[in-house]
Design a protein around this motif. Sequence first.
Motif, PDB file in Angstrom:
ATOM      1  N   PHE A 194       0.846  -1.179   0.000  1.00 19.34           N
ATOM      2  CA  PHE A 194       0.000   0.000   0.000  1.00 19.34           C
ATOM      3  C   PHE A 194       0.892   1.244   0.000  1.00 19.34           C
ATOM      4  CE2 PHE A 194      -2.712  -3.241   1.753  1.00 19.34           C
ATOM      5  CZ  PHE A 194      -3.950  -2.995   1.179  1.00 19.34           C
ATOM      6  N   MET A 195       0.623   2.158  -0.857  1.00 20.31           N
ATOM      7  CA  MET A 195       1.295   3.464  -0.868  1.00 20.31           C
ATOM      8  C   MET A 195       2.828   3.292  -0.828  1.00 20.31           C
ATOM      9  SD  MET A 195      -1.214   5.507   1.698  1.00 20.31           S
ATOM     10  CE  MET A 195      -0.373   7.064   1.399  1.00 20.31           C
ATOM     11  N   LEU A 196       3.352   2.761  -1.899  1.00 20.36           N
ATOM     12  CA  LEU A 196       4.785   2.588  -2.112  1.00 20.36           C
ATOM     13  C   LEU A 196       5.403   1.598  -1.144  1.00 20.36           C
ATOM     14  CD1 LEU A 196       5.766   6.290  -2.925  1.00 20.36           C
ATOM     15  CD2 LEU A 196       5.357   4.406  -4.509  1.00 20.36           C
ATOM     16  N   PHE A 197       6.027   2.037  -0.042  1.00 20.50           N
ATOM     17  CA  PHE A 197       6.833   1.158   0.788  1.00 20.50           C
ATOM     18  C   PHE A 197       6.053   0.517   1.939  1.00 20.50           C
ATOM     19  CE2 PHE A 197       9.644   4.427  -0.979  1.00 20.50           C
ATOM     20  CZ  PHE A 197      10.478   3.626  -1.739  1.00 20.50           C
ATOM     21  N   PHE A 198       4.826   0.926   2.104  1.00 16.64           N
ATOM     22  CA  PHE A 198       4.064   0.396   3.247  1.00 16.64           C
ATOM     23  C   PHE A 198       3.376  -0.913   2.842  1.00 16.64           C
ATOM     24  CE2 PHE A 198       0.121   0.108   5.759  1.00 16.64           C
ATOM     25  CZ  PHE A 198       0.682   0.002   7.020  1.00 16.64           C
ATOM     26  N   ARG A 199       3.566  -1.995   3.644  1.00 16.00           N
ATOM     27  CA  ARG A 199       2.927  -3.300   3.394  1.00 16.00           C
ATOM     28  C   ARG A 199       1.991  -3.634   4.548  1.00 16.00           C
ATOM     29  NH1 ARG A 199       5.564  -5.892  -0.653  1.00 16.00           N
ATOM     30  NH2 ARG A 199       4.736  -7.926  -0.035  1.00 16.00           N
ATOM     31  N   LYS A 200       0.903  -4.322   4.200  1.00 15.32           N
ATOM     32  CA  LYS A 200      -0.108  -4.638   5.204  1.00 15.32           C
ATOM     33  C   LYS A 200      -0.547  -6.096   5.043  1.00 15.32           C
ATOM     34  CE  LYS A 200      -4.651  -3.189   6.870  1.00 15.32           C
ATOM     35  NZ  LYS A 200      -5.793  -2.266   6.630  1.00 15.32           N
ATOM     36  N   THR A 201      -0.717  -6.763   6.156  1.00 13.60           N
ATOM     37  CA  THR A 201      -1.211  -8.141   6.141  1.00 13.60           C
ATOM     38  C   THR A 201      -2.739  -8.135   6.077  1.00 13.60           C
ATOM     39  OG1 THR A 201       0.666  -8.897   7.447  1.00 13.60           O
ATOM     40  CG2 THR A 201      -1.277 -10.323   7.376  1.00 13.60           C
ATOM     41  N   VAL A 202      -3.294  -8.853   5.087  1.00  8.69           N
ATOM     42  CA  VAL A 202      -4.752  -8.905   4.902  1.00  8.69           C
ATOM     43  C   VAL A 202      -5.186 -10.370   4.771  1.00  8.69           C
ATOM     44  CG1 VAL A 202      -4.875  -6.662   3.786  1.00  8.69           C
ATOM     45  CG2 VAL A 202      -4.563  -8.723   2.392  1.00  8.69           C
ATOM     46  N   GLU A 203      -6.474 -10.606   5.010  1.00  6.84           N
ATOM     47  CA  GLU A 203      -7.036 -11.958   4.856  1.00  6.84           C
ATOM     48  C   GLU A 203      -7.562 -12.136   3.428  1.00  6.84           C
ATOM     49  OE1 GLU A 203      -9.662 -14.510   7.786  1.00  6.84           O
ATOM     50  OE2 GLU A 203     -10.953 -13.282   6.513  1.00  6.84           O
ATOM     51  N   VAL A 204      -7.119 -13.207   2.800  1.00  3.94           N
ATOM     52  CA  VAL A 204      -7.574 -13.523   1.445  1.00  3.94           C
ATOM     53  C   VAL A 204      -8.511 -14.734   1.515  1.00  3.94           C
ATOM     54  CG1 VAL A 204      -6.895 -14.220  -0.873  1.00  3.94           C
ATOM     55  CG2 VAL A 204      -5.466 -12.628   0.431  1.00  3.94           C
ATOM     56  N   GLN A 205      -9.679 -14.625   0.901  1.00  3.80           N
ATOM     57  CA  GLN A 205     -10.635 -15.732   0.854  1.00  3.80           C
ATOM     58  C   GLN A 205     -10.667 -16.336  -0.548  1.00  3.80           C
ATOM     59  OE1 GLN A 205     -14.391 -14.104   2.100  1.00  3.80           O
ATOM     60  NE2 GLN A 205     -13.960 -14.478   4.279  1.00  3.80           N
ATOM     61  N   TYR A 206     -10.500 -17.657  -0.589  1.00  2.00           N
ATOM     62  CA  TYR A 206     -10.640 -18.361  -1.859  1.00  2.00           C
ATOM     63  C   TYR A 206     -12.088 -18.841  -1.958  1.00  2.00           C
ATOM     64  CZ  TYR A 206      -5.583 -18.280  -2.018  1.00  2.00           C
ATOM     65  OH  TYR A 206      -4.281 -17.868  -2.057  1.00  2.00           O
ATOM     66  N   LYS A 207     -12.821 -18.345  -2.933  1.00  2.00           N
ATOM     67  CA  LYS A 207     -14.264 -18.584  -3.029  1.00  2.00           C
ATOM     68  C   LYS A 207     -14.613 -19.382  -4.285  1.00  2.00           C
ATOM     69  CE  LYS A 207     -15.389 -14.131  -0.860  1.00  2.00           C
ATOM     70  NZ  LYS A 207     -16.108 -12.833  -1.073  1.00  2.00           N
ATOM     71  N   LEU A 208     -15.675 -20.139  -4.150  1.00  2.00           N
ATOM     72  CA  LEU A 208     -16.305 -20.778  -5.308  1.00  2.00           C
ATOM     73  C   LEU A 208     -17.707 -20.198  -5.400  1.00  2.00           C
ATOM     74  CD1 LEU A 208     -16.149 -22.968  -7.546  1.00  2.00           C
ATOM     75  CD2 LEU A 208     -17.200 -24.542  -5.909  1.00  2.00           C
ATOM     76  N   THR A 209     -18.014 -19.551  -6.495  1.00  2.00           N
ATOM     77  CA  THR A 209     -19.333 -18.939  -6.655  1.00  2.00           C
ATOM     78  C   THR A 209     -20.012 -19.503  -7.895  1.00  2.00           C
ATOM     79  OG1 THR A 209     -18.502 -17.087  -7.979  1.00  2.00           O
ATOM     80  CG2 THR A 209     -18.521 -16.826  -5.597  1.00  2.00           C
ATOM     81  N   THR A 210     -21.337 -19.444  -7.880  1.00  2.00           N
ATOM     82  CA  THR A 210     -22.118 -19.907  -9.024  1.00  2.00           C
ATOM     83  C   THR A 210     -22.948 -18.758  -9.556  1.00  2.00           C
ATOM     84  OG1 THR A 210     -24.000 -20.578  -7.656  1.00  2.00           O
ATOM     85  CG2 THR A 210     -22.291 -22.212  -8.035  1.00  2.00           C
ATOM     86  N   SER A 211     -23.066 -18.721 -10.848  1.00  2.00           N
ATOM     87  CA  SER A 211     -23.880 -17.700 -11.489  1.00  2.00           C
ATOM     88  C   SER A 211     -24.384 -18.232 -12.816  1.00  2.00           C
ATOM     89  CB  SER A 211     -23.066 -16.427 -11.708  1.00  2.00           C
ATOM     90  OG  SER A 211     -23.840 -15.459 -12.404  1.00  2.00           O
ATOM     91  N   LYS A 212     -25.681 -18.360 -12.918  1.00  2.00           N
ATOM     92  CA  LYS A 212     -26.305 -18.888 -14.131  1.00  2.00           C
ATOM     93  C   LYS A 212     -25.675 -20.222 -14.535  1.00  2.00           C
ATOM     94  CE  LYS A 212     -27.763 -14.391 -15.877  1.00  2.00           C
ATOM     95  NZ  LYS A 212     -27.706 -13.412 -16.976  1.00  2.00           N
ATOM     96  N   SER A 213     -25.576 -21.120 -13.553  1.00  2.00           N
ATOM     97  CA  SER A 213     -25.086 -22.479 -13.764  1.00  2.00           C
ATOM     98  C   SER A 213     -23.614 -22.535 -14.199  1.00  2.00           C
ATOM     99  CB  SER A 213     -25.956 -23.225 -14.793  1.00  2.00           C
ATOM    100  OG  SER A 213     -27.257 -23.335 -14.303  1.00  2.00           O
ATOM    101  N   LYS A 214     -22.860 -21.524 -13.862  1.00  2.42           N
ATOM    102  CA  LYS A 214     -21.424 -21.547 -14.103  1.00  2.42           C
ATOM    103  C   LYS A 214     -20.698 -21.387 -12.771  1.00  2.42           C
ATOM    104  CE  LYS A 214     -21.669 -19.774 -18.817  1.00  2.42           C
ATOM    105  NZ  LYS A 214     -21.245 -18.709 -19.772  1.00  2.42           N
ATOM    106  N   PHE A 215     -19.458 -21.841 -12.746  1.00  3.68           N
ATOM    107  CA  PHE A 215     -18.666 -21.783 -11.527  1.00  3.68           C
ATOM    108  C   PHE A 215     -17.509 -20.793 -11.711  1.00  3.68           C
ATOM    109  CE2 PHE A 215     -20.556 -25.994 -11.658  1.00  3.68           C
ATOM    110  CZ  PHE A 215     -21.084 -26.124 -10.371  1.00  3.68           C
ATOM    111  N   TYR A 216     -17.235 -20.051 -10.642  1.00  2.51           N
ATOM    112  CA  TYR A 216     -16.121 -19.102 -10.667  1.00  2.51           C
ATOM    113  C   TYR A 216     -15.253 -19.347  -9.442  1.00  2.51           C
ATOM    114  CZ  TYR A 216     -18.752 -16.543 -14.202  1.00  2.51           C
ATOM    115  OH  TYR A 216     -19.432 -16.188 -15.332  1.00  2.51           O
ATOM    116  N   PHE A 217     -13.955 -19.418  -9.696  1.00  2.00           N
ATOM    117  CA  PHE A 217     -12.994 -19.471  -8.599  1.00  2.00           C
ATOM    118  C   PHE A 217     -12.427 -18.069  -8.449  1.00  2.00           C
ATOM    119  CE2 PHE A 217      -8.669 -19.976  -6.977  1.00  2.00           C
ATOM    120  CZ  PHE A 217      -8.921 -20.699  -5.813  1.00  2.00           C
ATOM    121  N   GLN A 218     -12.499 -17.510  -7.232  1.00  3.59           N
ATOM    122  CA  GLN A 218     -12.044 -16.138  -7.060  1.00  3.59           C
ATOM    123  C   GLN A 218     -11.444 -15.953  -5.669  1.00  3.59           C
ATOM    124  OE1 GLN A 218     -15.798 -14.175  -7.761  1.00  3.59           O
ATOM    125  NE2 GLN A 218     -16.118 -13.873  -5.569  1.00  3.59           N
ATOM    126  N   TYR A 219     -10.666 -14.880  -5.559  1.00  2.17           N
ATOM    127  CA  TYR A 219     -10.121 -14.489  -4.251  1.00  2.17           C
ATOM    128  C   TYR A 219     -10.011 -12.979  -4.199  1.00  2.17           C
ATOM    129  CZ  TYR A 219      -5.573 -13.821  -6.474  1.00  2.17           C
ATOM    130  OH  TYR A 219      -4.554 -13.386  -7.278  1.00  2.17           O
TER     131      TYR A 219
END
Length: 635
Positions: free
Chosen positions: A610-635
């Motif tokens: 974040f903002m050049l030299f500043f780093r931050k620890t965040v939580e990443v979620q790996y998701k499986l979603t459905t939309s109109k009978s399709k699957f999406y892998f996202q984070y």
Amino acid sequence: MKISIAIPVYNSEDLISECLDSLVNQTMPKEDYEIICVDDKSTDSSLDILNQYKQKYENIVVVERTENSGGPGAPRNDAIKIAKGEYILFVDSDDYLGSEALLRWYNFSKENQSDITLGKLKGVNGRGVPQSMFKETNPDVDLVDSRIIFSLGPTKLYRTSLLKENNIIFPTHIKAAEDQVFTMKAYLKAKKISVLADYDYYYAVKRDGDHMSAAYVSPDNFYEAMEDIIRAIRASDLEEDRKIKLMAVFLNRHFDFSRTKNIMIKIKKEEERAEWFKYLSSFIRVVPEEVDQFVLPHIKLRLLFIRNNDVQGLTQYEREEQDIIKFCTVHNGNLIARYPSLERYPVSEELLQVNYKNKLEHHLQNIEFRDRSLSIEGTIKHKLVNDETNNNQSLTGVFVHRHTKAEKYILPVSFENSTFAFECKFDELASAEEDLGVWDFFIESSIDGYKLRGRIGNKRVPYKYSTKTMYLGHNAFFVFSARPYFTMNYDNLSIDIKKHAYTEAELCYQAETKDLSFIFKDKQICLPSHSKIVVHTDQSEILLPVKSFNLEPNSTKLTVNVQSLLEQLAHVKKKQRLIEFAINTSQNKIFAKEDNQVIILDKKNAEQSFMLFFRKTVEVQYKLTTSKSKFYFQY
């Protein structure tokens, strides 16, 4: 008036209301038909019931006879005389019709210009009815080459003018089988006879107590009616060869489906047996001898005894025929019955062939889905072959394609003491495009060159799967489903092979174990062992082994562990990627039933800039979603 319905009534107070209710509640408009009830001097309240219905319904006519006639023939004749309908239908007072019967019956008969139309009969309470002629609807049935001679009851739709112009009435001088005489005379004068098999038109009811067909009749009366039928055929306008063949068909029916069937062994008293034989012989003398060559072999043998006036021989033959298995052997590829009663007659071996009387007695004890096959286990033997000879039989399983008639053969995995086990391999049954469709299963049994093939399945233990249970496989060309089922009319085993494109599933996820389950509702799906879920991305295919596979009463649950999927997709730069699930092959897709479903597959901590030299620890979620009978892998 379109239809007149004729009902002879005698002491039917407990039955007539059900019959009349079925008639007054027809879908045909009431002004288009009349109900003629002829009371044959009933001594109960039948007449009162008829008059009550007459007061309520304008299309009911009640005729009161002044004296009892002793049978239904005279009342039916009374109805014919006054009938106004274009067609007339005879209904017994203890039977009833399907609610759409009249409208369907009339429209079909009118459209096809039928003189007589047989509507499909349905037996009630164990009442036996003719069935062989009702396999399909036929607007123009041949009198000689069809099975309609096996239906000689009067409960049909007749063109009224056919009866009146030809003076066809029920004979009243005989009290047995007069309906057979009437129907045969009508058949012989009809220009077109039709069969309607698309609906249960007439319900024939078996009631408690005596029925006319089971009541005692004198042999002179009964065989007089039979002689009348033969005389009617001989006097008809048919060509001579057709007359002979029609008489042969009638004799086949007569000896197998009338009072004459096994008459000598049914009668215990010798004097009574001799009397029946005398009148039976008199009847047969009216039948030309050239008819004998066209009857069934066992009828021909009976005629041999009768024409030789051999009452003892006929009696012995009937007894032997009841115990036919004692006299059967396999010879030159045929089943031969060597009856001792025939030893003094010059009878050819061809006449002793009883192949047509034999059948395969079978029972399926287990039908079970295995890895890539259907296991079919049971017992089978020949009805007319003793157990010792049955042990010499060999079996072949035969699948016959219902449309193309192509055949595929399988040998039993085991066969001993009439007990068999077959393994039907689905991938071999569905190996090419032309294999799509229904395959009917037969077993062909051979004993010393004699072969008999029979449909299998209608005698079995309860089927453990649902009617929708199927195997899902794939060959080099397409994904297919193989669904065993039992046919509607005859309840025999068949397998339906179809192309299979997709299966809808509900998803369930266990975060602790990282197990993803696909739940297929209302379906039991059987898969080969070592099956895999194929995860298809735009760059590669990932194979996930199936961790567990559970068939439940109304669903299937397939579970995979997604840890390897997460590991292989973790490096993906895109935050959302379209993926597809399939079973065993990417040609077969799994669609999600639920739209906009979100499943959190995993959570991880990651550092982001974040903002050049500043780093931050965040939580990443790996998701499986459905939309109109399709699957999406996202984070």
